[in-house]
Design an enzyme around this catalytic site. Sequence first.
Site, PDB file in Angstrom:
ATOM      1  N   ASP A 167       5.749   4.560   5.248  1.00  0.00           N
ATOM      2  CA  ASP A 167       6.582   3.558   5.936  1.00  0.00           C
ATOM      3  C   ASP A 167       6.597   2.221   5.175  1.00  0.00           C
ATOM      4  O   ASP A 167       7.123   1.219   5.667  1.00  0.00           O
ATOM      5  CB  ASP A 167       6.147   3.363   7.403  1.00  0.00           C
ATOM      6  CG  ASP A 167       4.735   2.834   7.542  1.00  0.00           C
ATOM      7  OD1 ASP A 167       3.839   3.316   6.823  1.00  0.00           O
ATOM      8  OD2 ASP A 167       4.525   1.923   8.374  1.00  0.00           O
ATOM      9  N   HIS A 168       6.046   2.227   3.943  1.00  0.00           N
ATOM     10  CA  HIS A 168       6.081   1.038   3.073  1.00  0.00           C
ATOM     11  C   HIS A 168       6.679   1.345   1.700  1.00  0.00           C
ATOM     12  O   HIS A 168       7.039   0.437   0.967  1.00  0.00           O
ATOM     13  CB  HIS A 168       4.664   0.458   2.913  1.00  0.00           C
ATOM     14  CG  HIS A 168       4.084   0.052   4.239  1.00  0.00           C
ATOM     15  ND1 HIS A 168       3.939  -1.248   4.623  1.00  0.00           N
ATOM     16  CD2 HIS A 168       3.672   0.806   5.289  1.00  0.00           C
ATOM     17  CE1 HIS A 168       3.457  -1.293   5.861  1.00  0.00           C
ATOM     18  NE2 HIS A 168       3.283  -0.053   6.282  1.00  0.00           N
ATOM     19  N   ASP A 198      -0.116  -4.050   6.203  1.00  0.00           N
ATOM     20  CA  ASP A 198      -0.729  -3.590   7.457  1.00  0.00           C
ATOM     21  C   ASP A 198      -2.152  -4.110   7.586  1.00  0.00           C
ATOM     22  O   ASP A 198      -3.029  -3.404   8.086  1.00  0.00           O
ATOM     23  CB  ASP A 198      -0.726  -2.057   7.526  1.00  0.00           C
ATOM     24  CG  ASP A 198       0.657  -1.492   7.788  1.00  0.00           C
ATOM     25  OD1 ASP A 198       1.602  -2.271   8.011  1.00  0.00           O
ATOM     26  OD2 ASP A 198       0.790  -0.253   7.780  1.00  0.00           O
ATOM     27  N   HIS A 251       1.374   3.911   2.003  1.00  0.00           N
ATOM     28  CA  HIS A 251       1.920   4.653   3.147  1.00  0.00           C
ATOM     29  C   HIS A 251       3.451   4.763   3.081  1.00  0.00           C
ATOM     30  O   HIS A 251       4.128   3.832   2.647  1.00  0.00           O
ATOM     31  CB  HIS A 251       1.512   3.994   4.470  1.00  0.00           C
ATOM     32  CG  HIS A 251       0.084   4.265   4.845  1.00  0.00           C
ATOM     33  ND1 HIS A 251      -0.632   3.459   5.686  1.00  0.00           N
ATOM     34  CD2 HIS A 251      -0.756   5.265   4.472  1.00  0.00           C
ATOM     35  CE1 HIS A 251      -1.856   3.953   5.832  1.00  0.00           C
ATOM     36  NE2 HIS A 251      -1.959   5.040   5.094  1.00  0.00           N
ATOM     37  N   HIS A 267       0.847  -1.204   0.000  1.00  0.00           N
ATOM     38  CA  HIS A 267       0.000   0.000   0.000  1.00  0.00           C
ATOM     39  C   HIS A 267       0.876   1.245   0.000  1.00  0.00           C
ATOM     40  O   HIS A 267       2.098   1.150   0.086  1.00  0.00           O
ATOM     41  CB  HIS A 267      -1.013  -0.019   1.144  1.00  0.00           C
ATOM     42  CG  HIS A 267      -0.431   0.038   2.533  1.00  0.00           C
ATOM     43  ND1 HIS A 267       0.331  -0.973   3.061  1.00  0.00           N
ATOM     44  CD2 HIS A 267      -0.505   0.999   3.489  1.00  0.00           C
ATOM     45  CE1 HIS A 267       0.685  -0.646   4.299  1.00  0.00           C
ATOM     46  NE2 HIS A 267       0.206   0.541   4.580  1.00  0.00           N
ATOM     47  N   HIS A 303      -7.434  -0.964   5.553  1.00  0.00           N
ATOM     48  CA  HIS A 303      -6.409  -0.070   6.119  1.00  0.00           C
ATOM     49  C   HIS A 303      -6.245   1.130   5.183  1.00  0.00           C
ATOM     50  O   HIS A 303      -6.264   2.278   5.603  1.00  0.00           O
ATOM     51  CB  HIS A 303      -5.110  -0.857   6.267  1.00  0.00           C
ATOM     52  CG  HIS A 303      -3.948  -0.069   6.759  1.00  0.00           C
ATOM     53  ND1 HIS A 303      -3.881   0.448   8.037  1.00  0.00           N
ATOM     54  CD2 HIS A 303      -2.783   0.300   6.142  1.00  0.00           C
ATOM     55  CE1 HIS A 303      -2.724   1.101   8.174  1.00  0.00           C
ATOM     56  NE2 HIS A 303      -2.038   1.022   7.048  1.00  0.00           N
ATOM     57  N   HIS A 318       4.788  -4.913  10.578  1.00  0.00           N
ATOM     58  CA  HIS A 318       5.130  -4.293  11.870  1.00  0.00           C
ATOM     59  C   HIS A 318       5.211  -5.333  12.982  1.00  0.00           C
ATOM     60  O   HIS A 318       4.498  -6.332  12.959  1.00  0.00           O
ATOM     61  CB  HIS A 318       4.076  -3.250  12.276  1.00  0.00           C
ATOM     62  CG  HIS A 318       4.046  -2.042  11.402  1.00  0.00           C
ATOM     63  ND1 HIS A 318       4.885  -0.966  11.585  1.00  0.00           N
ATOM     64  CD2 HIS A 318       3.279  -1.748  10.319  1.00  0.00           C
ATOM     65  CE1 HIS A 318       4.627  -0.047  10.657  1.00  0.00           C
ATOM     66  NE2 HIS A 318       3.656  -0.495   9.864  1.00  0.00           N
TER      67      HIS A 318
HETATM   68 FE    FE Z   1       2.669   0.640   8.173  1.00  0.00          FE
HETATM   69 ZN    ZN Z   2       0.073   1.483   6.591  1.00  0.00          ZN
END
Ligand code: FE
Ligand code: ZN
Length: 264
Positions: free
Chosen positions: A64-65, A139, A62, A60, A118, A177
Site C-alpha cells: 500500500d506504499h 507508517d 508494503h 517502506h 513497523h 493513513h
Molecule cells: Fe501502510
Molecule cells: Zn506499512
Amino acid sequence: MWSYEHNGFSVHQIPALRDNFIYLIATDEVLACVDPAEAAPVVAACRQLGRKLTHILNTHHHNDHTGGNLELKARYACMVAGAAHDALRIPGIDLHLSQGIDLRIGDLALQVLDIPGHTTGHIAFVCGEGDDTALFCGDTIFGAGCGRLFEGTPAQMWHSLEKLMRLPDSTRFYCAHEYTLNNLEFCLARISQSDAVKAYSTWCKDRLDKGIPSIPGTLGREKQCNPMLLPADEAFRINYAKLHGIGEDAVSVYTHIREARNHW
Ligand code: FE
Ligand code: ZN
C-alpha cells in the site's frame, strides 16, 4: 487533492485506496511522489498539475506504499528511491538510501532517517528546516498512533519514535493513513482524557465531518496527545507504570500501550 505551502516547496495530498494518503512534493524542478499506493490517482494529480513525475520516494516496502511504483516508473521514466535495507523488496528501486545519505534532487534537499519498527527497513524523509519542517513518516507516526510492529521490536520502534520527536514541535507530519479518529477513541478510552486529547478529538471529528483530512498535524500536538509518544513524558510514565504494575522505563510503558492498542 489538498495542497500545503512550505518555504521553497509545496506538498499535495492525494487520497488513495481505503484510507491511504499519497503525497507529491513539488519544487520548480522536481515532482516527487511519496508512497504511491496505486498509480491512477497519481497520474490524475500529475495531469491536474500539468507536470510529469520525476521521482518516487518509498518509506517502506508494503504494497500500500509501493503498489504504483512500476506503472509510474514505466509511464514517467522517474527514479525510484527507497531504503537500501529493503532494496530486494521495493519494486523498481534505483537509489538505495539510508540515514546519513542525504538526498539532493535538483532544487529539493531531503534528509533521510532510519526509523525501523513497523518494518525493519522503514525510513523517513525530512524536508525544510526549523519552523518550516515537513516530515514524511509513512507508517511510523500516525495521528494519535503509530504503525503496528510487523517486523521490528518495541525497543526499535520506541527509539525511532524518539528520533522523530527530536524534530521541532512545529514540524508538519505527513503520514500515510487517516487513522486519527479511531486512535483518539482508543486514547480517550484507555490512556488519557486530558483536555488536549479531548480538544484534538473534537477538532478531528469536525475536520472529518467537513470532508477534510486530519493529516498533516504537528509533532507538537502529537507529543502532547499521541498515546504512543506519551511515554517520553516522565510524569505520565511513572503514573502509567504504577497503574499497570510495570517497569517505569519508556520502552516498557510504550510496549504496554502498543499491546493494549493491538487488542482494542
Ligand atoms: Fe501502510
Ligand atoms: Zn506499512
